[in-house]
Scaffold this active site. Structure first.
Site, short mmCIF file in Angstrom:
data_model
loop_
_atom_site.label_atom_id
_atom_site.label_comp_id
_atom_site.label_asym_id
_atom_site.label_seq_id
_atom_site.Cartn_x
_atom_site.Cartn_y
_atom_site.Cartn_z
CB SER A 15 -0.94 -0.01 1.21
OG SER A 15 -0.25 -0.45 2.37
NE ARG A 16 1.77 2.42 5.19
CZ ARG A 16 2.59 2.21 6.21
NH1 ARG A 16 3.76 2.79 6.22
NH2 ARG A 16 2.24 1.43 7.21
CB SER A 38 -1.61 -3.99 7.57
OG SER A 38 -2.02 -4.02 8.88
CG ASN A 91 7.73 -5.08 0.79
OD1 ASN A 91 8.86 -4.60 0.80
ND2 ASN A 91 6.64 -4.36 1.11
CE1 TYR A 156 12.67 -4.11 10.02
CE2 TYR A 156 15.04 -3.66 9.97
CZ TYR A 156 13.81 -3.70 9.34
OH TYR A 156 13.70 -3.32 8.02
CB ALA A 158 16.27 -11.44 15.73
P1 NDP Z 1 6.47 1.01 5.22
O1 NDP Z 1 6.26 1.12 6.69
O2 NDP Z 1 6.55 2.25 4.41
O3 NDP Z 1 5.37 0.05 4.57
C1 NDP Z 1 5.10 -1.20 5.17
C2 NDP Z 1 4.08 -1.94 4.34
O4 NDP Z 1 3.84 -3.21 4.97
C3 NDP Z 1 2.74 -1.24 4.26
O5 NDP Z 1 2.16 -1.50 3.00
C4 NDP Z 1 1.93 -1.92 5.37
O6 NDP Z 1 0.51 -1.88 5.14
C5 NDP Z 1 2.44 -3.34 5.23
N1 NDP Z 1 2.24 -4.14 6.44
C6 NDP Z 1 2.66 -3.88 7.70
N2 NDP Z 1 2.28 -4.87 8.53
C7 NDP Z 1 1.60 -5.79 7.77
C8 NDP Z 1 0.96 -7.02 8.03
N3 NDP Z 1 0.91 -7.55 9.26
N4 NDP Z 1 0.36 -7.67 6.99
C9 NDP Z 1 0.38 -7.16 5.75
N5 NDP Z 1 0.97 -5.99 5.45
C10 NDP Z 1 1.57 -5.32 6.44
O7 NDP Z 1 7.82 0.16 5.07
P2 NDP Z 1 8.95 0.16 3.93
O8 NDP Z 1 8.33 0.28 2.60
O9 NDP Z 1 10.02 1.08 4.34
O10 NDP Z 1 9.54 -1.32 4.13
C11 NDP Z 1 9.11 -2.43 3.36
C12 NDP Z 1 10.00 -3.62 3.68
O11 NDP Z 1 11.35 -3.29 3.44
C13 NDP Z 1 9.92 -4.05 5.15
O12 NDP Z 1 10.00 -5.45 5.25
C14 NDP Z 1 11.17 -3.41 5.74
O13 NDP Z 1 11.61 -4.08 6.87
C15 NDP Z 1 12.13 -3.53 4.59
N6 NDP Z 1 13.25 -2.60 4.65
C16 NDP Z 1 13.05 -1.24 4.65
C17 NDP Z 1 14.13 -0.38 4.70
C18 NDP Z 1 13.97 1.10 4.70
O14 NDP Z 1 15.01 1.78 4.86
N7 NDP Z 1 12.79 1.66 4.51
C19 NDP Z 1 15.50 -0.91 4.78
C20 NDP Z 1 15.59 -2.34 4.77
C21 NDP Z 1 14.50 -3.14 4.71
P3 NDP Z 1 -0.39 -0.65 5.71
O15 NDP Z 1 -0.05 0.53 4.83
O16 NDP Z 1 -1.79 -1.10 5.53
O17 NDP Z 1 0.03 -0.43 7.13
#
Ligand code: NDP
Length: 248
Positions: A15-16, A38, A91, A156, A158
């Site tokens: 979603s983002r 979510s 993701n 995180y 882990a």
């Molecule tokens: P955001 O917080 O911007 O987005 C997280 C996304 O995950 C949203 O779409 C959210 O949905 C969804 N989400 C959260 N919890 C759940 C759940 N229980 N079930 C389904 N969907 C869920 O995060 P990022 O885009 O920054 O990160 C994406 C991935 O990349 C993550 O795994 C993060 O750990 C990893 N990452 C990010 C880094 C960074 O610097 N940003 C660096 C390294 C890794 P909703 O909008 O509905 O809440």
């Protein structure tokens, strides 16, 4: 050249942020995209429209990746709606940062369940389909923090290190059926997740990056495109760092 023409991809948490970037790049490359969120229903439905505008089939599903049953239900719905699944991108992820001394059991459990158990849930749910068609690509969104650790992020780190072990195990287990499994380890990517950090922390991350900038969701999405497509047909069990040289 469209690299994912005729492929169906499931992306969790699109979603983002990074997930949204992956959905956009995959759709630009001809993939039909099923993605989850979510709670951000509005942005998810907007993205669904945007992707459909690119001429591919796209659908948003509200599904908690941490729930085994919801992952199973999601995959069944996607199979009904799309007919098959070729690519899975795990993701979805969250942070609940704190020093160990102040980290609650609930914050540890929630991060492990959302970031790591979700990968088990989703991989188990899609594996029957991928095994039957004897092809598929799974991409797991780890982090540089899973490789090198980070003070204040034990839960995180882990979860992200666990994803790498899971990825390598799947590469060994599923390789003989032409199913590949790789991880991406982004560094500092500018999304809502990192917008929560204070400016001093953000500056110290940027200073530590040889390319001297944070990455964009598109930077990570392009790495996922490579791993999802046949361009990486002989690559499995790998961790691809997308970090501006941070871990060099
Ligand atoms: P955001 O917080 O911007 O987005 C997280 C996304 O995950 C949203 O779409 C959210 O949905 C969804 N989400 C959260 N919890 C759940 C759940 N229980 N079930 C389904 N969907 C869920 O995060 P990022 O885009 O920054 O990160 C994406 C991935 O990349 C993550 O795994 C993060 O750990 C990893 N990452 C990010 C880094 C960074 O610097 N940003 C660096 C390294 C890794 P909703 O909008 O509905 O809440």
């Amino acid at each position: 050249m469209k690299l994912l023409e005729g492929k169906v991809a499931i992306i969790t948490g699109a979603s983002r942020g990074i997930g949204k970037g992956i959905a956009q790049v995959f759709a630009q490359h001809g993939a039909d995209v099923a993605f989850t969120y979510s709670s951000s229903e509005g942005p998810a439905l907007e993205l669904e429209k945007e992707l459909a505008g690119l001429g591919v089939k796209a659908r948003a599903y509200k599904s908690n990746a941490a729930s085994f049953q919801e992952a199973e239900d999601l995959v069944n719905r996607v199979l009904e709606d799309f007919g098959t699944i070729d690519v899975l991108v795990n993701n979805a992820g969250i942070t609940k940062d704190n020093l160990l001394m102040r980290m609650s059991e609930a914050d540890f459990d929630q991060v492990i369940e959302t970031n790591l158990k979700s990968v088990f849930n989703m991989t188990k749910a899609v594996q029957r389909t991928l095994l039957k068609q004897r092809s598929g690509s799974i991409v797991n969104m780890s982090s540089v923090v899973g490789v090198k650790g980070n003070a204040g992020q034990a839960n995180y780190a882990a979860s992200k290190a666990g994803m790498i072990g899971f990825t390598k195990s799947m590469a060994l287990e599923l390789g003989s059926r032409n199913i590949r499994c790789n991880a991406v380890a982004p560094g500092f990517i500018e999304t809502e997740m990192t917008a929560k950090l204070d400016e001093k922390t953000v500056q110290s991350w940027r200073d530590a990056i040889p390319l001297k900038r944070g990455g964009s969701p598109e930077d990570v999405a392009n790495a996922c495109l490579f791993l999802a497509s046949d361009l990486s047909a002989y690559t499995t069990g790998q961790v691809l760092n997308v970090d501006g040289g941070m871990l060099t």
